[in-house]
Motif scaffolding. Structure first.
Motif: not given
Ligand SMILES: Cc1ncc(C[n+]2csc(CCOP(=O)(O)OP(=O)(O)O)c2C)c(N)n1
Ligand code: SF4
Ligand SMILES: [Mg+2]
Lengths: 413, 189, 282
Positions: C50, C94, C98
């Motif tokens: 992310g 992530v 995120d």
């Protein structure tokens, strides 16, 4: 009043002018624009649809949910439009042609995904079936409020976009195939701006017998397996799209990138990327230009429209000609990049669009030799009537202004 | 990629048909069958369908334009035929019609008296209840009457109906026939 | 570079721009160990990230194919990608922002669909790349740059969320538990379905500095370790405790999302040929 029955020239500049000649065998149906658009996507090889239902694009989702499994494709109902377009981008990166469809409220949720797909040169088709707004507006009424939003479909600038708009059920079919082709050739997102009328309207529709025979017109998906993944500083088109999942080591991200796709914070890289994203489109405008023109040769006043509005406007032009007005008709099919070259004539322009704020008219004012000769005829939520258009054309031709008409706005400033 | 042609400014070749009533009366279905029948006979067809919300009078409307040539404006501004299935629909749209108005007397109790010659009474709802036991068939009775009145090919209309409607073919054929054979209609055709 | 990094990572992208002593690199090494022990090759695994420190510092380090999505949307992209490339393993690395803030809806629905990916949520208890604001996983009451009086909101446990949503493998671990983390990631990767691994790690630069008052890596790790044990090193009870370990293991118990869709296609198409509708074009 003298009735002049002169012949009037008609011109369609679009690939399907020829495609329609080429394919004669098939079925003739009475179907909706959403149906035709769906079939166009299937015919173009679209194998993934991910989206979130919204009137008047919902029928596209429903048709897709039925059709895709039949052709080995996948329908996904996303948790929202943000997810829908990102899912499509993922699928396209994985090698499948993909499309999503929405209307205004969902369209504005897609800006992050637009930027991501455009920057990473991921071929995609996005359909926005416009309805009158702002926001939810009236779900069952047409609008043309996303002319600029579709151009500025993501933040940060430094992009060009391709936007097409159909005005019939039949054209929704061919134009969707065309949109997929342009997406592949330009490695970018192509937006189809349709509207509530063209989506929901039923009309006679010819569908070619077997989509497998459309090989001659459908640009197939190819895969780029080698460096450079991003040909920076290049305006080349027809570069095969990248693919994730074939072990090429491709990198795809939200950042300014190098040829490998690595994130980089250097102005030279930013400029090189922008050159690519902007000029692959600007330098090939002639590959994208699509329009319809009627009687432009002798026209003193040219009515300009696109999408649903163009239907009644065209009849209005023919009616005005019958009343002796030297009127012409120009329908933009490719909305972006904007067709400046079509407005070089020092004529009067009557720009008819389905909003009161005036959007298309601003571009015409910019492109025309004399912006004082560009007139705005905005109507919100309903099509212009033939009578309104003919009256306005008469007014502009004879007195240089549009007579006052109920429900018509003419102010742009 | 360009196609250029020159043609005469068209004379009026289009036939405009307006059908309106409440939701659930099969207004759109009726338009679909009519449109498909015309397409099968080589015509070009547009059909706009709109659903007025409660605040706009609660109507469903189908606007059909049929023409041997491509139809530019799909909007019915001067209907050649108007089929009224409800009083609000009649009230709202009768002025758009220059030609014949077919109406269901059970739904539209009051019609204007100044142009009796243009009004054709089709007791579709009553007949549907009486002869077929279900008001759902009223739209096909009306379509049968319209077919007769407009001088359209009845066999072609039947084929289009069978192609559009998935079920109850027998009853629907019977309904079409009832409308087509109506005395009042036959006399006016 | 160690052996595993040489085998799997991209020399040109190492070292990353992460702060000195940041846990992101260490955790990535543990991921490589799990991948290696399972015998996966570079081309078997697609690495998705992310935005944020966790995303940016790991993006493009993987020697195979990489994608870095927009903030929060890694799982939405992965959903589409998995449909097109179903045979790959997916490591979706992530941050807490995120996964559990901006991208929560995708997290929940990926779990519900049992999408065949392994999410590694590297939780530094805040939005660190934007300078250390609190996130939904910042412990209540702690000071960050946007909670100068202590974070007023209650926090939540993303493991509870994904479990309730239908994830088939859920585990929690921390940057102080090397062997446990490797074991967990291996199990996660062996689930043909949605696996969620929550790994807390210290951000010395922001969370450490503002919430804990120190940029010292060891002290920050120690604070995390204490909270996995419920006791400080000098024997006092901590203000709360993180239960780590496998929290839910229903690996391979229900069909994976892309397989569900493929199977449906199969059924639809078989029916079509049976009916002999051919239907070629339409
Ligand atoms: C749509 C959007 N909103 C906000 C941001 C700014 N932003 C970038 S990273 C980030 C927070 C990241 O937090 P987390 O996911 O926990 O990653 P970390 O930096 O803590 O590792 C934010 C708010 C963004 N990039 N995009
Ligand atoms: S800010 Fe924190 S999380 Fe980000 S790189 Fe530095 S130490 Fe790591
Ligand atoms: Mg964080």
């Amino acid at each position: 009043m003298a009735i002049i029955q002169t012949g009037v020239s008609e011109k369609l500049v679009a690939p399907w002018a020829e495609w329609a000649e080429r394919y004669r065998e098939g079925r003739r149906l009475l179907e909706a624009g959403t149906y035709a658009l769906t079939e166009g996507a299937i015919a173009a090889g679209c194998r993934v649809f991910a989206g979130y239902p919204i009137t008047p694009a919902t029928d596209i989702a429903e048709y897709m949910s039925k059709r895709l499994p039949q052709v080995g494709g996948y329908y996904m109902q996303a948790e929202d439009e943000l997810a829908g377009m990102h899912m499509c981008a993922g699928a396209s990166l994985g090698g499948l042609k993909a499309m999503t469809a929405t209307s205004g409220p969902g369209y504005t949720l897609m800006h992050d995904a637009y930027g991501w797909a455009i920057t990473n040169e991921i071929p995609l088709v996005v359909v926005d079936a416009m309805r009158v707004g702002p926001i939810s507006g009236i779900t069952g009424a047409p609008g043309q409020g996303e002319f600029y939003v579709a151009r500025y479909c993501s933040h940060g600038g430094n992009i060009e976009t391709i936007v097409l708009s159909p005005n019939s059920v039949q054209e929704s079919f061919w134009l969707t195939i065309d949109a997929f082709n342009l997406a592949e050739r330009f490695r970018t997102v192509v937006t189809i701006l349709t509207d509530q009328v063209i989506s929901d309207m039923f009309e006679d529709l010819f569908l070619p017998r077997d989509y497998a025979e459309l090989g001659g017109i459908v640009v197939p998906r190819r895969h780029n397996l080698t460096m450079p993944f991003y040909p920076l500083n290049s305006d080349a088109i027809d570069v095969p799209p990248n693919i994730v999942g074939k072990g090429t080591g491709i990198c795809v991200s939200a950042y300014t990138h190098t040829e490998e796709g690595y994130d980089i914070e250097a102005m030279e890289a930013q400029w090189a990327q922008t050159y690519r994203l902007v000029n692959k489109i600007r330098h090939h405008r002639e590959e994208i230009l699509r329009y319809e023109a009627v009687g432009l040769e002798d026209a003193e006043v040219i009515a300009v429209a696109y999408g649903a509005a163009s239907r009644t406007v065209k009849t209005g032009v023919l009616e005005a000609r019958r009343r002796g007005v030297k009127a012409g008709f120009l329908r933009l099919i490719s909305l972006w990049p904007f067709a400046d070259e079509l407005f070089e004539r020092d004529a009067r322009y009557l720009v008819c669009e389905l909003n009161y704020d005036g959007q298309l008219v601003r571009e015409v004012m910019r492109a025309a030799p004399d912006k004082r000769k560009v007139h705005f005829m905005g109507k919100s939520g309903e099509l212009h009537t033939v009578a309104e258009v003919a009256t306005a054309l008469e007014g502009v031709a004879r007195r240089g202004s549009i007579p006052e008409l109920p429900y018509i706005w003419t102010e742009v400033r | 990629m360009a196609g250029t042609e020159t043609k005469e400014a068209p004379a009026k070749t289009r036939t405009e048909i307006l059908i309106s009533g409440f939701g659930g009366q099969g207004v759109i279905r009726m338009g679909q069958i009519l449109g498909l029948c015309a397409i099968n006979q080589g015509h070009r067809v547009t059909m706009l369908k709109s659903h007025g919300t409660e605040t706009r009078g609660g109507y469903v409307r189908a606007q059909l334009v049929i023409s041997p040539e491509y139809v530019d404006s799909p909007v019915v501004e001067n209907a050649d035929v108007f089929v009224a299935f409800s009083a609000p629909a009649y009230k709202r749209f009768h002025e758009l019609c220059r030609g014949k108005i077919l109406y269901d007397p059970e739904m539209v109790e009051e019609v204007r008296s100044d142009v009796p010659g243009r009004h054709v009474e089709v007791p579709a709802t009553a007949l549907a209840k009486e002869r077929l036991g279900n008001v759902l068939f009223a739209n096909m009775i009306m379509l049968g009457a319209l077919t007769r009145l407009a001088g359209m090919d009845f066999e072609a209309m039947k084929r289009a109906m069978l192609a559009v409607i998935p079920r109850f073919h027998e009853e629907n054929l019977k309904a079409l026939d009832l409308g087509y054979q109506l005395d009042a209609v036959a006399r006016r055709a | 570079m160690n052996k595993l990094a040489q085998k799997y990572l991209r020399p040109s992208q190492i070292p990353t721009k992460a702060c000195h002593g940041c846990g992101i690199g260490m955790i990535e090494n543990w991921l490589l160990q799990a991948i290696d022990e399972l015998g996966f090759k570079q081309e078997d695994v697609i690495f998705g990230t992310g935005i944020g420190c966790v995303g940016r510092q790991t993006f493009a380090t993987w020697g195979g194919d990489n994608f870095g999505a927009t903030h929060g949307r890694a799982l939405a992209v992965a959903t589409g990608l998995k449909i097109a490339q179903p045979d790959k393993k997916y490591l979706i690395v992530v941050g807490d922002g995120d996964a559990a803030a901006i991208g929560t809806s995708h997290l929940i629905h990926a779990a519900r669909r049992n999408l065949g990916v392994t999410v590694i949520c590297e939780d530094n208890m805040g939005y660190e790349s934007t300078g250390g604001q609190f996130s939904p996983t910042t412990p209540a009451g702690y000071v960050t740059n946007s909670s100068p009086y202590g974070m007023a909101e209650p926090s939540f446990d993303p493991c509870d969320v994904v479990k309730a949503a239908g994830a088939t493998f859920v585990a929690e671990t921390t940057a102080t538990q090397w062997h446990q983390t490797v074991k967990i990631v291996k199990k996660a990767l062996q689930n043909d379905g949605f696996s969620f691994v929550h790994v807390r790690f210290p951000c010395n630069e922001n969370f450490g500095a503002y919430a804990l008052g120190t940029r010292d890596t060891l002290k920050n790790l120690e604070w995390i370790w204490e909270h996995t044990q419920g006791r400080t090193v000098d024997g006092k009870e901590t203000d709360f405790t993180w239960e780590t370990g496998i929290k839910h293991d229903a690996s391979n118990s229900r069909p994976e999302f892309s397989k569900i869709l493929r199977d449906m296609n199969e059924r639809v198409r078989t029916k079509m040929t049976e009916k002999g509708s051919g239907d070629g074009g339409h």
